[in-house]
Write an enzyme that holds these catalytic residues in place. Structure first.
Site, mmCIF file in Angstrom:
data_model
loop_
_atom_site.group_PDB
_atom_site.id
_atom_site.type_symbol
_atom_site.label_atom_id
_atom_site.label_comp_id
_atom_site.label_asym_id
_atom_site.label_seq_id
_atom_site.Cartn_x
_atom_site.Cartn_y
_atom_site.Cartn_z
ATOM 1 N N HIS A 41 0.833 -1.202 0.000
ATOM 2 C CA HIS A 41 0.000 0.000 0.000
ATOM 3 C C HIS A 41 0.866 1.250 0.000
ATOM 4 C CE1 HIS A 41 -3.542 -2.477 1.680
ATOM 5 N NE2 HIS A 41 -3.694 -2.256 0.392
ATOM 6 N N CYS A 94 3.106 -13.294 3.364
ATOM 7 C CA CYS A 94 3.936 -13.261 4.572
ATOM 8 C C CYS A 94 3.736 -14.571 5.353
ATOM 9 C CB CYS A 94 3.516 -12.066 5.430
ATOM 10 S SG CYS A 94 4.429 -11.972 6.972
ATOM 11 N N GLU A 124 -6.227 -9.097 3.091
ATOM 12 C CA GLU A 124 -5.807 -10.183 3.988
ATOM 13 C C GLU A 124 -7.022 -10.896 4.587
ATOM 14 O OE1 GLU A 124 -2.929 -9.321 7.210
ATOM 15 O OE2 GLU A 124 -3.878 -10.973 8.299
ATOM 16 N N THR A 166 -3.629 -9.801 10.812
ATOM 17 C CA THR A 166 -2.327 -9.519 11.463
ATOM 18 C C THR A 166 -2.170 -8.061 11.880
ATOM 19 O OG1 THR A 166 -1.340 -9.144 9.284
ATOM 20 C CG2 THR A 166 -1.038 -11.324 10.253
ATOM 21 N N SER A 225 -3.917 1.952 3.543
ATOM 22 C CA SER A 225 -3.189 1.010 4.398
ATOM 23 C C SER A 225 -3.895 0.866 5.739
ATOM 24 C CB SER A 225 -1.753 1.508 4.595
ATOM 25 O OG SER A 225 -1.219 0.981 5.775
ATOM 26 N N SER A 226 -4.365 -0.343 5.996
ATOM 27 C CA SER A 226 -5.137 -0.588 7.211
ATOM 28 C C SER A 226 -4.284 -0.365 8.460
ATOM 29 C CB SER A 226 -5.666 -2.016 7.140
ATOM 30 O OG SER A 226 -5.839 -2.571 8.374
ATOM 31 N N ASN A 227 -3.018 -0.817 8.446
ATOM 32 C CA ASN A 227 -2.199 -0.672 9.655
ATOM 33 C C ASN A 227 -1.873 0.798 9.921
ATOM 34 O OD1 ASN A 227 0.969 -0.257 9.142
ATOM 35 N ND2 ASN A 227 0.141 -1.455 7.440
ATOM 36 N N SER A 269 4.135 -0.116 5.181
ATOM 37 C CA SER A 269 4.462 -0.030 3.751
ATOM 38 C C SER A 269 5.168 1.266 3.381
ATOM 39 C CB SER A 269 3.187 -0.131 2.917
ATOM 40 O OG SER A 269 2.382 -1.149 3.369
HETATM 41 S S1 SF4 Z 1 2.691 -6.583 9.183
HETATM 42 FE FE1 SF4 Z 1 1.832 -8.207 7.864
HETATM 43 S S2 SF4 Z 1 3.315 -8.414 6.210
HETATM 44 FE FE2 SF4 Z 1 4.347 -7.306 7.837
HETATM 45 S S3 SF4 Z 1 5.450 -8.870 9.025
HETATM 46 FE FE3 SF4 Z 1 3.460 -8.505 9.991
HETATM 47 S S4 SF4 Z 1 2.115 -10.038 9.106
HETATM 48 FE FE4 SF4 Z 1 3.886 -9.902 7.776
#
Ligand code: SF4
Length: 285
Positions: A41, A94, A124, A166, A225-227, A269
């Site tokens: 992303h 991943c 995901e 994740t 980007s979700s995170n 990302s």
């Molecule tokens: S954030 Fe997602 S892609 Fe990155 S290490 Fe963790 S699980 Fe894997």
């Protein structure tokens, strides 16, 4: 101007691996390579890979070359279709996401009902739910919990797996798990898999700490980007002034000058050079 940059900023191991592997495969295949969805992303990284030949496709049906499966993973249907059409896959899912696919498949075979915490339209989550079987439900927010219970009760299943995307929020994971476990009586067996990635966990904790002590928090990352969105949500609870930007061009220098203490955090990302450019700009003021 004091500037605090998070130690857990930027590329995680999964993203680093998928970029370097995609570059290697582009060379091996003379620039003829497809990727199912954007590799990561981040617009800048994706366009630099596209300049080297990578073609982003929306469906496996559009494949003309070998196809990269990105770090988020893909759905079971995608693997089946690629197999059926003899499309060669370069699977860069991943390992942490692959582990979740294996776990949900195993629990589903053992007749567990799966509560998957995640963003419903995130690739995901779309991938993971496809390995969960019919007895499963995605919980994105508190309103979904009752629907998930209705489906569980209808199924008559007495074994439950709780697992998540994740990059899900740690605090929501704990909150939802508490609601679910308290609502189920002792006739239910509940298995909890804490599947939030360590990189995500540490980044969220550090974001909270930094946002609590600065006047302005700058969150860097792709809008999809979700995170990174989670980092923004955490920051607005702790800091009055929060910016969600993609590059230094999104910054207004006169606005930055109003502050004496700035915090910087970036999603998984975001390339290091973008973080560095923003840091250098802030300390120069
Ligand atoms: S954030 Fe997602 S892609 Fe990155 S290490 Fe963790 S699980 Fe894997």
């Amino acid at each position: 101007m004091e500037v605090i940059v998070g130690k857990n900023c930027g590329f995680c191991a999964g993203v680093k691996y998928s970029i370097s592997k995609a570059e290697e495969e582009l060379q091996k295949n003379n620039g003829n390579l497809d990727c199912l969805g954007e590799l990561i992303h981040n617009k800048q990284v994706v366009s630099s890979l596209e300049n080297k030949g990578l073609r982003t496709i929306d469906s496996i049906n559009d494949a003309k070359n070998k196809v990269v499966i990105r770090a988020h993973g893909a759905s079971k249907e995608t693997y089946d279709l690629a197999n059926e059409k003899h499309i060669e896959l370069i699977d860069l899912t991943c390992p942490k996401v692959l582990k979740i696919h294996k776990t949900v498949e195993l629990f589903s075979k053992n007749n567990y009902f799966i509560f998957l915490f995640g963003i419903k339209d995130h690739p995901e989550t779309i991938g993971t739910i496809s390995f969960c079987g019919d007895n499963s439900y995605i919980i994105e927010n508190e309103n979904d919990i009752q629907n998930a219970f209705n489906k569980l009760y209808e199924s008559k299943i007495k074994k439950v797996l709780i697992i998540s995307q994740t990059t899900f929020s740690v605090s929501l994971f704990n909150e939802f798990t508490k609601i679910i476990t308290e609502a189920l009586d002792s006739s239910y067996e509940v298995h909890i898999e804490r599947s939030i990635c360590d990189a995500t966990n540490l980044r969220q904790q550090e974001t909270e700490k930094i946002a609590s002590v600065v006047e302005l928090m700058i969150i860097i990352g792709g809008k999809n980007s979700s995170n990174t969105k989670k980092l923004y949500e955490i920051s607005i609870k702790k800091c009055k002034n929060v910016l969600f930007i993609q590059t230094k061009d999104d910054l207004d220098i006169n606005y930055l000058k109003k502050f004496n203490k700035i915090g910087i955090m970036a999603g998984a990302s975001t390339p290091g050079y973008i973080i560095e450019e923003i840091y250098n700009l802030c300390i120069s003021l």
